[in-house]
Design a protein around this motif. Sequence first.
Motif, short mmCIF file in Angstrom:
data_model
loop_
_atom_site.label_atom_id
_atom_site.label_comp_id
_atom_site.label_asym_id
_atom_site.label_seq_id
_atom_site.Cartn_x
_atom_site.Cartn_y
_atom_site.Cartn_z
N UNK A 52 0.81 -1.22 0.00
CA UNK A 52 0.00 0.00 0.00
C UNK A 52 0.85 1.27 0.00
N UNK A 53 2.17 1.12 0.13
CA UNK A 53 3.05 2.29 0.19
C UNK A 53 3.43 2.74 -1.23
N UNK A 54 3.45 4.05 -1.41
CA UNK A 54 3.73 4.62 -2.73
C UNK A 54 5.24 4.66 -3.01
N UNK A 55 5.58 4.67 -4.27
CA UNK A 55 6.97 4.78 -4.72
C UNK A 55 7.54 6.12 -4.24
N UNK A 203 14.63 7.47 3.29
CA UNK A 203 15.51 6.32 3.52
C UNK A 203 15.07 5.12 2.68
N UNK A 204 13.77 5.04 2.36
CA UNK A 204 13.30 3.97 1.46
C UNK A 204 13.94 4.14 0.08
N UNK A 205 13.99 5.38 -0.40
CA UNK A 205 14.61 5.66 -1.70
C UNK A 205 16.11 5.36 -1.67
N UNK A 206 16.76 5.75 -0.57
CA UNK A 206 18.21 5.48 -0.43
C UNK A 206 18.46 3.97 -0.38
N UNK A 213 14.49 -3.36 -0.18
CA UNK A 213 13.10 -2.96 -0.33
C UNK A 213 12.63 -2.33 0.99
N UNK A 214 11.43 -1.83 0.97
CA UNK A 214 10.86 -1.21 2.17
C UNK A 214 10.77 -2.21 3.31
N UNK A 215 10.63 -3.48 3.00
CA UNK A 215 10.52 -4.50 4.05
C UNK A 215 11.83 -4.69 4.81
N UNK A 216 12.95 -4.23 4.22
CA UNK A 216 14.23 -4.29 4.92
C UNK A 216 14.36 -3.16 5.94
#
Length: 563
Positions: A52-55, A203-206, A213-216
């Motif tokens: 559900x999280x956006x790019x 930090x998700x983009x970095x 991925x965001x799950x990390x």
Amino acid sequence: MRWTLKPKPQASKVEELKTTLQVDDIIATLLLQRGIDSYQAAKTFFRPSFEDLHDPFLMKDMAIAVARIEKAIENQENIMVYGDYDVDGTTSVALMSSYLKTRTQNVATYIPDRYDEGYGISYKGIDFADDNGFSLIIALDCGVKAIEKVAYAKEKGIDFIICDHHRPGETIPDAVAVLDPKRKDCDYPFKELCGCGVGFKLITALASNQGQTVEDLVEYLDLVATAIGADIVPIVDENRALAYLGLQVINTNPRPGMKAMIAEVKKDELTITDVVFIIAPRINAAGRMKHGNHAVTLLTETDFNLAAEYAVDIDQFNTDRRETDKRITQEALIQIEEKNEQEGFTTVVYDETWHKGVIGIVASRLIETYYRPTLVFTKSGDKLAASARSVSGFDVYNALEACSEHIEQFGGHKYAAGLTLLPENYEAFKAKFESVVKETIDPKSLTPELKIDLDIELSQINNKLLRIIRQFAPFGPGNMSPVFMSQNIKDTGWGKCVGEDDKHLRLTATQSFNDKIVCIGFGLGDKINIIKEKKMFSAAYSIDENHWNGSVSLQLKLKDIKA
């Protein structure tokens, strides 16, 4: 208090959703009122996920921000992570600095002193960066209006990346990158992130550049959920997913600082409400009573024993804060009465001795007595500083904008803002603010509104209904815990006032022969006459559980009652 019953969705839509989801009328109606009208929407609502999280790269300037930080890491530049002293700011700084330290050791944090530097980016902070060889400042939860400060830093060869969520002015600072979903030229699909949420997107983009991925990054979500709750942003869309996932972290594997703060809480599972009333005030108390650095130190500590020591200090700050805001609230109420200002459209009070760290809380407390837009001023250096709080439906930010000729600086949101002005402008500002509010506020907004989702029968209340309603959590703006009303009910005859000074009301309500349910009304003791002698009344309430002596039973938590 005025009761407002929300419009009922079309009967055909209720019937359709009932069939699709195999739920009853009440649940289908509650979902439709929240904009959930299909199986897929319901799945997203009840089971928020990382999908559900956006790019993050949909946010304006994100690629530029990532490139500049990667360059700083590669060239071993010194990076300063700068943030506001409240919960959103300190969690943002903890999040960004702890992530960056997994990539480089050349990272330091900076929280401005509430009393010496005030809100937002300060010249003192920039000078500190210059004196200590920092070439990049990442500002979080502040900066979108810091045009002169960013220009000053640029003259010194210091770059700025701004991560903010406040409403920008007409001009955007000349920073390397300005990440703010509220920018008019930003097409990011969700506009209501908190400051820590914007930091998390960065930090998700970095991390994506490192093949992650965001799950990390799940370990950072306890900070994001705390900021979402504390900053009272709408818990819808992306915020709902971030809060939901963050609460899972808080309840299963919180960082040591969080674990230390909640160690004394005797609850199996914390809700977003617990975060708002237990964790957030403690984090906030550091910046209010001492210095926001204490909160960042606690939230970034990796050793639990050390974190537990820091948490003791934070707890003491919170105790001091409670005592201080209680005293100042009493003094402010006396001031309003002495000046015969009980009947105005606004509350504006000032005392140079009031503690700057609690004036926002005091403003909220005053609204509990005089329900109207409120400002509490104190002395701050050679200026006066104020916290503004508003009432439902009134935009205090716009009202301050209309008084800007008397203000030195202001910023904030629709319902909460801060400002500074010169002492000689106080009376003129106070008169202008009263005039602006009087001309623009809807008179209805001066009476507290109780929004009611649905009128139901007591016989419809059962354990299954409560179980499903609990799955609507996390609750907050945009998705408040459902409030119901029932009419033509009466007490069985044993209703009474309870608690200190008989402040609270306890009764057993019945509507027919079969339904009896215990009700508790905190602060409703003065309405005992409404229920006496088995008189009929209406009640507005939420459905809750009562835990007593090992047994659990349904109870209604009364919001209000009317004859």
